[in-house]
Write an enzyme that holds these catalytic residues in place. Sequence first.
Site, PDB file in Angstrom:
ATOM      1  N   ASP A  60       0.588  25.249 -72.434  1.00 43.76           N
ATOM      2  CA  ASP A  60       1.871  25.586 -73.042  1.00 43.76           C
ATOM      3  C   ASP A  60       2.981  25.234 -72.051  1.00 43.76           C
ATOM      4  O   ASP A  60       2.726  25.087 -70.849  1.00 43.76           O
ATOM      5  CB  ASP A  60       1.950  27.075 -73.396  1.00 43.76           C
ATOM      6  CG  ASP A  60       2.869  27.349 -74.585  1.00 43.76           C
ATOM      7  OD1 ASP A  60       3.844  26.588 -74.769  1.00 43.76           O
ATOM      8  OD2 ASP A  60       2.634  28.317 -75.322  1.00 43.76           O
ATOM      9  N   ASP A  87       3.504  19.999 -71.997  1.00 43.01           N
ATOM     10  CA  ASP A  87       4.506  19.668 -73.002  1.00 43.01           C
ATOM     11  C   ASP A  87       3.810  18.777 -74.029  1.00 43.01           C
ATOM     12  O   ASP A  87       3.465  17.633 -73.727  1.00 43.01           O
ATOM     13  CB  ASP A  87       5.666  18.932 -72.333  1.00 43.01           C
ATOM     14  CG  ASP A  87       6.730  18.466 -73.321  1.00 43.01           C
ATOM     15  OD1 ASP A  87       6.537  18.642 -74.544  1.00 43.01           O
ATOM     16  OD2 ASP A  87       7.746  17.907 -72.864  1.00 43.01           O
ATOM     17  N   ASN A 114      -2.332  23.744 -81.721  1.00 44.64           N
ATOM     18  CA  ASN A 114      -1.672  24.954 -82.215  1.00 44.64           C
ATOM     19  C   ASN A 114      -0.167  24.986 -81.957  1.00 44.64           C
ATOM     20  O   ASN A 114       0.568  25.648 -82.679  1.00 44.64           O
ATOM     21  CB  ASN A 114      -2.316  26.185 -81.569  1.00 44.64           C
ATOM     22  CG  ASN A 114      -1.536  27.447 -81.842  1.00 44.64           C
ATOM     23  OD1 ASN A 114      -1.537  27.971 -82.960  1.00 44.64           O
ATOM     24  ND2 ASN A 114      -0.833  27.950 -80.829  1.00 44.64           N
ATOM     25  N   TYR A 179      10.922  22.185 -90.927  1.00 47.73           N
ATOM     26  CA  TYR A 179       9.619  22.803 -90.669  1.00 47.73           C
ATOM     27  C   TYR A 179       8.631  22.493 -91.786  1.00 47.73           C
ATOM     28  O   TYR A 179       7.496  22.075 -91.535  1.00 47.73           O
ATOM     29  CB  TYR A 179       9.792  24.309 -90.509  1.00 47.73           C
ATOM     30  CG  TYR A 179       8.492  25.050 -90.274  1.00 47.73           C
ATOM     31  CD1 TYR A 179       7.877  25.016 -89.028  1.00 47.73           C
ATOM     32  CD2 TYR A 179       7.883  25.769 -91.297  1.00 47.73           C
ATOM     33  CE1 TYR A 179       6.685  25.685 -88.804  1.00 47.73           C
ATOM     34  CE2 TYR A 179       6.690  26.442 -91.079  1.00 47.73           C
ATOM     35  CZ  TYR A 179       6.092  26.394 -89.835  1.00 47.73           C
ATOM     36  OH  TYR A 179       4.905  27.059 -89.621  1.00 47.73           O
ATOM     37  N   THR A 214       3.162  38.130 -86.635  1.00 40.93           N
ATOM     38  CA  THR A 214       3.431  37.522 -85.338  1.00 40.93           C
ATOM     39  C   THR A 214       4.888  37.738 -84.970  1.00 40.93           C
ATOM     40  O   THR A 214       5.688  38.236 -85.763  1.00 40.93           O
ATOM     41  CB  THR A 214       3.141  36.006 -85.353  1.00 40.93           C
ATOM     42  OG1 THR A 214       4.047  35.371 -86.258  1.00 40.93           O
ATOM     43  CG2 THR A 214       1.708  35.722 -85.766  1.00 40.93           C
TER      44      THR A 214
END
Length: 274
Positions: A60, A87, A114, A179, A214
Amino acid sequence: MTATTANDQTNPTRADASPISASYPELLGTVAVVTGAGRGMGAVFATELARRGINVVAGDLAGAPEVATQINDELAGAGRVAGRRADVTNPADHDALLRAGLDEFGRVDFWINNAGVFPQAEFTDIPPDQLTSTYQVNVNGVVYGAQTAARHMRANGGGAIVNMASVAGVRVRATRAAYNSSKAAVRHLTACMAVELGSDNIRVNAIAPGFVDTEMTRWVREDPAALDRALRTVPLHRVGAPIEVFGALYFLLSDSARYITGAVIPVDGGSQHV
């Protein structure tokens, strides 16, 4: 909102965070790369894979080394996690995650794309940088990760790649054009990869979560009116839990899914049909 079981009669809309009891012993000692593992769903994936004896390279932009340390301290004796900064918009960083897996564990069997971003804007107000960054992370990042994984798996007898799509790839919601369209692309890319890579014994599938408990959905859960509107579109009438998304991932990595490729498994309480 505090996650509890669906049997909580005081609030049956809450997420069912009870453990997933499935067990796939053939996965013990295997190695998975998980991007976007510094927090949220990716951190859950890394934790739950390690809990079941699967070693993990967690990548990450920030937080992955800290998450790895926390998991290793908590689950001493289970699978081990190596945290690396990565990245996903840089192909070289995916190659570095692969090298970390080979250096730390001697193999890489699975790759979980993910990492993702969730921007919102009115369609006519979407700025160029938002569109670019969304596609760089949500689409290009999936392509680069899968390319690195596939090259390695092709030379080593095969493997499995799992991409994170979304119910947003098939359902339209205002202010989410960038998105939604990026996740629609992930769905189609998954099918393209499955067709091209099948002859190399590489399975490629995707998971499409819906309304899951989340950080990304906190604002909905804290607004009773917004929560009520959201749950009207979920036939099971409750929020999903990250562990329930993990259950689909765990299955797709296992031998129980060895004849499944090109699939997009919805984990959305049925909301894609509403």
